[in-house]
Design an enzyme around this catalytic site. Structure first.
Site, PDB file in Angstrom:
ATOM      1  N   TYR A   1       0.753  -1.170   0.171  1.00  0.00           N
ATOM      2  CA  TYR A   1       0.015  -0.086   0.097  1.00  0.00           C
ATOM      3  C   TYR A   1       0.809   1.426  -0.302  1.00  0.00           C
ATOM      4  O   TYR A   1       0.556   2.227  -0.615  1.00  0.00           O
ATOM      5  CB  TYR A   1      -1.153  -0.228   1.208  1.00  0.00           C
ATOM      6  CG  TYR A   1      -1.984  -0.928   0.835  1.00  0.00           C
ATOM      7  CD1 TYR A   1      -3.032  -0.858  -0.096  1.00  0.00           C
ATOM      8  CD2 TYR A   1      -2.153  -2.423   1.495  1.00  0.00           C
ATOM      9  CE1 TYR A   1      -3.959  -1.693  -0.510  1.00  0.00           C
ATOM     10  CE2 TYR A   1      -3.134  -3.384   1.105  1.00  0.00           C
ATOM     11  CZ  TYR A   1      -3.983  -2.911   0.226  1.00  0.00           C
ATOM     12  OH  TYR A   1      -4.854  -3.854  -0.071  1.00  0.00           O
TER      13      TYR A   1
ATOM     14  N   ARG B   1       1.492   1.805  -3.563  1.00  0.00           N
ATOM     15  CA  ARG B   1       0.457   2.522  -4.383  1.00  0.00           C
ATOM     16  C   ARG B   1      -0.081   4.035  -4.058  1.00  0.00           C
ATOM     17  O   ARG B   1      -0.367   4.614  -4.751  1.00  0.00           O
ATOM     18  CB  ARG B   1      -0.944   1.268  -4.053  1.00  0.00           C
ATOM     19  CG  ARG B   1      -0.501   0.210  -4.662  1.00  0.00           C
ATOM     20  CD  ARG B   1      -1.774  -0.784  -4.532  1.00  0.00           C
ATOM     21  NE  ARG B   1      -2.963  -0.444  -5.111  1.00  0.00           N
ATOM     22  CZ  ARG B   1      -4.078  -0.617  -5.160  1.00  0.00           C
ATOM     23  NH1 ARG B   1      -4.393  -1.444  -4.050  1.00  0.00           N
ATOM     24  NH2 ARG B   1      -5.006  -0.315  -5.964  1.00  0.00           N
TER      25      ARG B   1
ATOM     26  N   ASN C   1     -12.841   2.265  -5.957  1.00  0.00           N
ATOM     27  CA  ASN C   1     -11.417   2.557  -5.897  1.00  0.00           C
ATOM     28  C   ASN C   1     -11.068   3.167  -4.487  1.00  0.00           C
ATOM     29  O   ASN C   1     -11.421   4.019  -4.141  1.00  0.00           O
ATOM     30  CB  ASN C   1     -11.379   3.592  -7.126  1.00  0.00           C
ATOM     31  CG  ASN C   1     -11.692   2.686  -8.451  1.00  0.00           C
ATOM     32  OD1 ASN C   1     -11.604   1.694  -8.545  1.00  0.00           O
ATOM     33  ND2 ASN C   1     -11.691   3.499  -9.586  1.00  0.00           N
TER      34      ASN C   1
ATOM     35  N   HIS D   1     -14.601   0.761  -0.607  1.00  0.00           N
ATOM     36  CA  HIS D   1     -13.365  -0.003  -0.163  1.00  0.00           C
ATOM     37  C   HIS D   1     -12.434   0.709   0.347  1.00  0.00           C
ATOM     38  O   HIS D   1     -11.220   0.115   0.597  1.00  0.00           O
ATOM     39  CB  HIS D   1     -12.846  -0.813  -1.430  1.00  0.00           C
ATOM     40  CG  HIS D   1     -13.792  -1.636  -1.839  1.00  0.00           C
ATOM     41  ND1 HIS D   1     -13.848  -2.179  -3.170  1.00  0.00           N
ATOM     42  CD2 HIS D   1     -14.869  -2.054  -1.587  1.00  0.00           C
ATOM     43  CE1 HIS D   1     -14.665  -3.288  -3.610  1.00  0.00           C
ATOM     44  NE2 HIS D   1     -15.419  -3.210  -2.330  1.00  0.00           N
TER      45      HIS D   1
ATOM     46  N   CYS E   1      -7.423   2.562  12.552  1.00  0.00           N
ATOM     47  CA  CYS E   1      -6.983   1.937  13.959  1.00  0.00           C
ATOM     48  C   CYS E   1      -7.802   0.723  13.947  1.00  0.00           C
ATOM     49  O   CYS E   1      -8.927   0.573  14.057  1.00  0.00           O
ATOM     50  CB  CYS E   1      -7.227   2.566  15.007  1.00  0.00           C
ATOM     51  SG  CYS E   1      -6.701   1.761  16.451  1.00  0.00           S
TER      52      CYS E   1
ATOM     53  N   CYS F   1      -6.560   6.225  20.513  1.00  0.00           N
ATOM     54  CA  CYS F   1      -6.494   5.372  21.598  1.00  0.00           C
ATOM     55  C   CYS F   1      -4.999   4.943  21.959  1.00  0.00           C
ATOM     56  O   CYS F   1      -4.884   4.316  23.133  1.00  0.00           O
ATOM     57  CB  CYS F   1      -7.278   4.242  21.128  1.00  0.00           C
ATOM     58  SG  CYS F   1      -6.548   2.900  20.174  1.00  0.00           S
TER      59      CYS F   1
ATOM     60  N   GLY G   1     -16.315   0.755 -15.544  1.00  0.00           N
ATOM     61  CA  GLY G   1     -15.234   0.338 -15.429  1.00  0.00           C
ATOM     62  C   GLY G   1     -14.801  -0.654 -14.334  1.00  0.00           C
ATOM     63  O   GLY G   1     -13.812  -0.750 -13.670  1.00  0.00           O
TER      64      GLY G   1
ATOM     65  N   SER H   1     -15.364  -5.062 -13.457  1.00  0.00           N
ATOM     66  CA  SER H   1     -15.581  -6.268 -14.087  1.00  0.00           C
ATOM     67  C   SER H   1     -16.664  -6.982 -13.645  1.00  0.00           C
ATOM     68  O   SER H   1     -16.906  -8.068 -13.832  1.00  0.00           O
ATOM     69  CB  SER H   1     -14.333  -7.140 -13.518  1.00  0.00           C
ATOM     70  OG  SER H   1     -14.047  -7.348 -12.221  1.00  0.00           O
TER      71      SER H   1
ATOM     72  N   GLU I   1     -14.967  -3.847 -21.955  1.00  0.00           N
ATOM     73  CA  GLU I   1     -15.474  -5.110 -22.737  1.00  0.00           C
ATOM     74  C   GLU I   1     -16.677  -5.747 -21.932  1.00  0.00           C
ATOM     75  O   GLU I   1     -17.017  -5.090 -20.701  1.00  0.00           O
ATOM     76  CB  GLU I   1     -13.993  -5.980 -22.522  1.00  0.00           C
ATOM     77  CG  GLU I   1     -13.743  -6.186 -20.937  1.00  0.00           C
ATOM     78  CD  GLU I   1     -12.414  -7.051 -20.962  1.00  0.00           C
ATOM     79  OE1 GLU I   1     -11.546  -7.005 -21.805  1.00  0.00           O
ATOM     80  OE2 GLU I   1     -12.042  -6.757 -19.524  1.00  0.00           O
TER      81      GLU I   1
END
Ligand code: APR
Length: 232
Positions: A56, A59, A92, A109, A117, A139, A175, A177, A203
């Site tokens: 991550y 990314r 995304n 997501h 946390c 915390c 966009g 699947s 597609e």
């Protein structure tokens, strides 16, 4: 489509592909020999936190190299100009919708630029690399993890999304699947509640058979054309 007032849009990795971010199930869907699905799980985080955090971090850093494309910009224009109700639900975790200017937006997501946390579930903005074991400011637990909904975890704001789907006149999927639930089932829910459904994808997808209409092509072409049409 003169009778449309309330729109729900679902976007997936395909809308960011032309900005240079790899999709999940196309070419480039592997990372350092791992299937992406094998890195995005609670089990992977428990087994090898350094690997998951590095995935991550890379990314998150990649976001600095990319910019919104014509499809993100067209949705931001729709957001600004559409007088009726609108909700853009994105799967995304990139920030390209908001950088384009969209605000009626929900990241189901999670977000790369946020940390969660694992102890108290506080979510904090986190634009930098996130080392495993970073402490939560709320915390104090050394439990900050990427704010990403892993496979097997419940997406954010499902109640709000289901309410929006139940009340919309038009559902548009862009966009994606149609391989990952619950998002893959939104078209069926929208159908069930009587909305018109439209798919814009490169597609045919797993869900194509459920849509009233499917248009195939690049998001950077199809989305601006559809926005032009709906705002006319
Ligand atoms: N324009 C439009 N569609 C495109 C483009 C493009 N330029 N490029 C690719 N696509 C389409 C592909 O044909 C594919 O159907 O986008 C879709 C991307 O599918 P996936 O890679 O499966 O991505 P997505 O549907 O967003 O994945 C869903 O899976 O791994 C999880 O949590 C992750 O949110 C993600 C979820």
């Amino acid at each position: 489509m003169n009778d449309v007032r309330t729109i729900v849009i679902l976007t997936g990795a395909g809308i960011s592909a032309e900005s240079g971010l790899a999709t999940f199930r196309g070419p480039g869907g592997l990372w350092e020999g791992h299937r992406v699905e094998d890195v995005c799980t609670p089990e992977a985080l428990a087994r090898d936190p350094a690997l998951v955090h590095r995935f991550y971090d890379l990314r998150r850093a990649a976001l600095r190299e990319v910019a919104p494309n014509a499809a993100h910009l067209a949705l931001a224009r729709l957001d600004a100009d559409w007088a009726g109700e609108l909700l853009i639900v994105t799967q995304n975790v990139d920030d390209l919708h908001e950088r384009a200017g969209a605000s009626r937006l929900l990241h189901m997501h999670g977000e790369l630029t946020s940390a969660l946390c694992a102890g108290c579930e506080a979510r904090v903005r986190w634009p930098d690399p996130l080392p495993p074991g970073a402490a939560c400011a709320s915390c104090g637990a050394p439990a900050l993890r990427p704010d990403i909904v892993f496979f097997g975890e419940m997406p954010y704001e499902m109640e709000r999304i289901e309410r929006a789907l139940a009340g919309c006149d038009l559902f548009v999927s862009i966009g994606t699947s149609g391989a990952v639930y619950p998002a893959a089932g939104f078209v069926q829910l929208a159908n069930h509640y009587g909305a018109r459904t439209l798919e814009l994808n490169l597609e045919p997808s797993g869900g194509s058979g459920w849509f009233d209409e499917s248009r195939m092509g690049a998001a950077s072409v199809l989305v601006p054309a559809w926005v032009e049409e709906i705002l006319r």
